[in-house]
Design a protein around this motif. Structure first.
Motif, PDB file in Angstrom:
ATOM      1  N   ILE A  92      36.834  38.657  41.127  1.00 33.87           N
ATOM      2  CA  ILE A  92      37.914  39.655  41.110  1.00 33.87           C
ATOM      3  C   ILE A  92      37.422  40.946  40.472  1.00 33.87           C
ATOM      4  O   ILE A  92      37.648  42.040  41.000  1.00 33.87           O
ATOM      5  CB  ILE A  92      39.156  39.102  40.379  1.00 33.87           C
ATOM      6  N   HIS A  93      36.732  40.831  39.352  1.00 36.64           N
ATOM      7  CA  HIS A  93      36.224  42.032  38.675  1.00 36.64           C
ATOM      8  C   HIS A  93      35.182  42.756  39.534  1.00 36.64           C
ATOM      9  O   HIS A  93      35.166  43.993  39.594  1.00 36.64           O
ATOM     10  CB  HIS A  93      35.656  41.688  37.301  1.00 36.64           C
ATOM     11  N   SER A  94      34.332  42.002  40.205  1.00 34.68           N
ATOM     12  CA  SER A  94      33.335  42.629  41.088  1.00 34.68           C
ATOM     13  C   SER A  94      34.025  43.362  42.233  1.00 34.68           C
ATOM     14  O   SER A  94      33.642  44.477  42.590  1.00 34.68           O
ATOM     15  CB  SER A  94      32.389  41.570  41.656  1.00 34.68           C
ATOM     16  N   THR A  95      35.039  42.740  42.801  1.00 33.56           N
ATOM     17  CA  THR A  95      35.788  43.367  43.896  1.00 33.56           C
ATOM     18  C   THR A  95      36.482  44.631  43.414  1.00 33.56           C
ATOM     19  O   THR A  95      36.491  45.652  44.110  1.00 33.56           O
ATOM     20  CB  THR A  95      36.811  42.369  44.466  1.00 33.56           C
ATOM     21  N   GLN A  96      37.055  44.577  42.217  1.00 34.32           N
ATOM     22  CA  GLN A  96      37.709  45.769  41.660  1.00 34.32           C
ATOM     23  C   GLN A  96      36.707  46.901  41.465  1.00 34.32           C
ATOM     24  O   GLN A  96      37.000  48.054  41.773  1.00 34.32           O
ATOM     25  CB  GLN A  96      38.388  45.432  40.323  1.00 34.32           C
ATOM     26  N   ARG A  97      35.531  46.570  40.945  1.00 35.28           N
ATOM     27  CA  ARG A  97      34.497  47.599  40.754  1.00 35.28           C
ATOM     28  C   ARG A  97      34.083  48.202  42.089  1.00 35.28           C
ATOM     29  O   ARG A  97      33.948  49.419  42.220  1.00 35.28           O
ATOM     30  CB  ARG A  97      33.278  47.018  40.032  1.00 35.28           C
ATOM     31  N   LEU A  98      33.877  47.365  43.088  1.00 31.45           N
ATOM     32  CA  LEU A  98      33.486  47.862  44.408  1.00 31.45           C
ATOM     33  C   LEU A  98      34.585  48.745  45.006  1.00 31.45           C
ATOM     34  O   LEU A  98      34.298  49.795  45.591  1.00 31.45           O
ATOM     35  CB  LEU A  98      33.185  46.696  45.355  1.00 31.45           C
ATOM     36  N   ALA A  99      35.831  48.327  44.860  1.00 32.04           N
ATOM     37  CA  ALA A  99      36.944  49.125  45.384  1.00 32.04           C
ATOM     38  C   ALA A  99      37.038  50.461  44.654  1.00 32.04           C
ATOM     39  O   ALA A  99      37.247  51.508  45.286  1.00 32.04           O
ATOM     40  CB  ALA A  99      38.253  48.352  45.250  1.00 32.04           C
ATOM     41  N   ASN A 100      36.867  50.437  43.351  1.00 30.33           N
ATOM     42  CA  ASN A 100      36.903  51.688  42.582  1.00 30.33           C
ATOM     43  C   ASN A 100      35.763  52.617  42.983  1.00 30.33           C
ATOM     44  O   ASN A 100      35.969  53.828  43.142  1.00 30.33           O
ATOM     45  CB  ASN A 100      36.857  51.411  41.076  1.00 30.33           C
ATOM     46  N   ASP A 101      34.575  52.056  43.149  1.00 31.53           N
ATOM     47  CA  ASP A 101      33.430  52.867  43.573  1.00 31.53           C
ATOM     48  C   ASP A 101      33.678  53.471  44.952  1.00 31.53           C
ATOM     49  O   ASP A 101      33.370  54.637  45.200  1.00 31.53           O
ATOM     50  CB  ASP A 101      32.144  52.031  43.597  1.00 31.53           C
ATOM     51  N   ALA A 102      34.248  52.668  45.853  1.00 29.67           N
ATOM     52  CA  ALA A 102      34.539  53.167  47.202  1.00 29.67           C
ATOM     53  C   ALA A 102      35.570  54.288  47.140  1.00 29.67           C
ATOM     54  O   ALA A 102      35.433  55.307  47.829  1.00 29.67           O
ATOM     55  CB  ALA A 102      35.037  52.026  48.090  1.00 29.67           C
ATOM     56  N   MET A 103      36.592  54.124  46.333  1.00 33.80           N
ATOM     57  CA  MET A 103      37.628  55.155  46.205  1.00 33.80           C
ATOM     58  C   MET A 103      37.048  56.442  45.611  1.00 33.80           C
ATOM     59  O   MET A 103      37.408  57.535  46.032  1.00 33.80           O
ATOM     60  CB  MET A 103      38.794  54.653  45.343  1.00 33.80           C
ATOM     61  N   GLU A 104      36.164  56.302  44.649  1.00 36.14           N
ATOM     62  CA  GLU A 104      35.528  57.490  44.072  1.00 36.14           C
ATOM     63  C   GLU A 104      34.684  58.203  45.126  1.00 36.14           C
ATOM     64  O   GLU A 104      34.662  59.429  45.192  1.00 36.14           O
ATOM     65  CB  GLU A 104      34.676  57.109  42.865  1.00 36.14           C
ATOM     66  N   GLY A 105      33.991  57.437  45.945  1.00 34.64           N
ATOM     67  CA  GLY A 105      33.189  58.025  47.016  1.00 34.64           C
ATOM     68  C   GLY A 105      34.051  58.754  48.029  1.00 34.64           C
ATOM     69  O   GLY A 105      33.733  59.869  48.448  1.00 34.64           O
ATOM     70  N   ALA A 111      35.546  27.230  37.799  1.00 33.12           N
ATOM     71  CA  ALA A 111      36.154  27.836  38.985  1.00 33.12           C
ATOM     72  C   ALA A 111      36.961  29.069  38.586  1.00 33.12           C
ATOM     73  O   ALA A 111      36.909  30.109  39.255  1.00 33.12           O
ATOM     74  CB  ALA A 111      37.043  26.825  39.704  1.00 33.12           C
ATOM     75  N   ALA A 112      37.693  28.965  37.488  1.00 36.69           N
ATOM     76  CA  ALA A 112      38.483  30.102  37.017  1.00 36.69           C
ATOM     77  C   ALA A 112      37.567  31.248  36.608  1.00 36.69           C
ATOM     78  O   ALA A 112      37.840  32.427  36.907  1.00 36.69           O
ATOM     79  CB  ALA A 112      39.373  29.687  35.852  1.00 36.69           C
ATOM     80  N   HIS A 113      36.467  30.931  35.931  1.00 34.31           N
ATOM     81  CA  HIS A 113      35.514  31.963  35.522  1.00 34.31           C
ATOM     82  C   HIS A 113      34.877  32.619  36.754  1.00 34.31           C
ATOM     83  O   HIS A 113      34.743  33.853  36.810  1.00 34.31           O
ATOM     84  CB  HIS A 113      34.441  31.356  34.614  1.00 34.31           C
ATOM     85  N   SER A 114      34.516  31.815  37.745  1.00 34.56           N
ATOM     86  CA  SER A 114      33.931  32.367  38.975  1.00 34.56           C
ATOM     87  C   SER A 114      34.927  33.253  39.703  1.00 34.56           C
ATOM     88  O   SER A 114      34.574  34.331  40.202  1.00 34.56           O
ATOM     89  CB  SER A 114      33.485  31.240  39.904  1.00 34.56           C
ATOM     90  N   ALA A 115      36.180  32.822  39.756  1.00 35.19           N
ATOM     91  CA  ALA A 115      37.218  33.633  40.406  1.00 35.19           C
ATOM     92  C   ALA A 115      37.426  34.937  39.650  1.00 35.19           C
ATOM     93  O   ALA A 115      37.556  36.008  40.262  1.00 35.19           O
ATOM     94  CB  ALA A 115      38.522  32.849  40.486  1.00 35.19           C
TER      95      ALA A 115
END
Length: 92
Positions: free
Chosen positions: A24-37, A16-20
């Motif tokens: 979290i890392h996937s969400t951070q990447r998506l947020a960073n990509d969105a901010m760059e866009g 569960a901790a690994h999945s979380a």
């Protein structure tokens, strides 16, 4: 039996901790990509606005050079209209 339950619980918690952590890392990447866009879009829009303002300025200067009398008359009429408008707005 207690050890097997504890081991199973620990594995479940680790998974569960690994999945979380992965989520979290996937969400951070998506947020960073969105901010760059967004940043890229804003930079592009800024360049377009600056370019348009420069073109308008150049056209205005050219018009003033080509038509100085007409430019003064337009400026005077605009000033008179603004004064009239400010007086209308300023009335109680």
């Amino acid at each position: 039996m207690s050890n097997s339950i504890t081991d199973a619980s620990n594995r479940f918690i680790d998974q569960a901790a690994h999945s979380a952590d992965t989520a979290i890392h996937s969400t951070q990447r998506l947020a960073n990509d969105a901010m760059e866009g967004v940043s890229h879009s804003l930079q592009t829009a800024r360049k377009q606005v600056v370019s348009g303002a420069n073109q308008a300025s150049d056209k205005t200067i050219a018009f003033i050079r080509d038509e100085p009398v007409k430019s003064v008359l337009i400026a005077a009429a605009t000033g008179a209209a603004l004064v009239a408008l400010s007086r209308l707005i300023g009335r109680p």
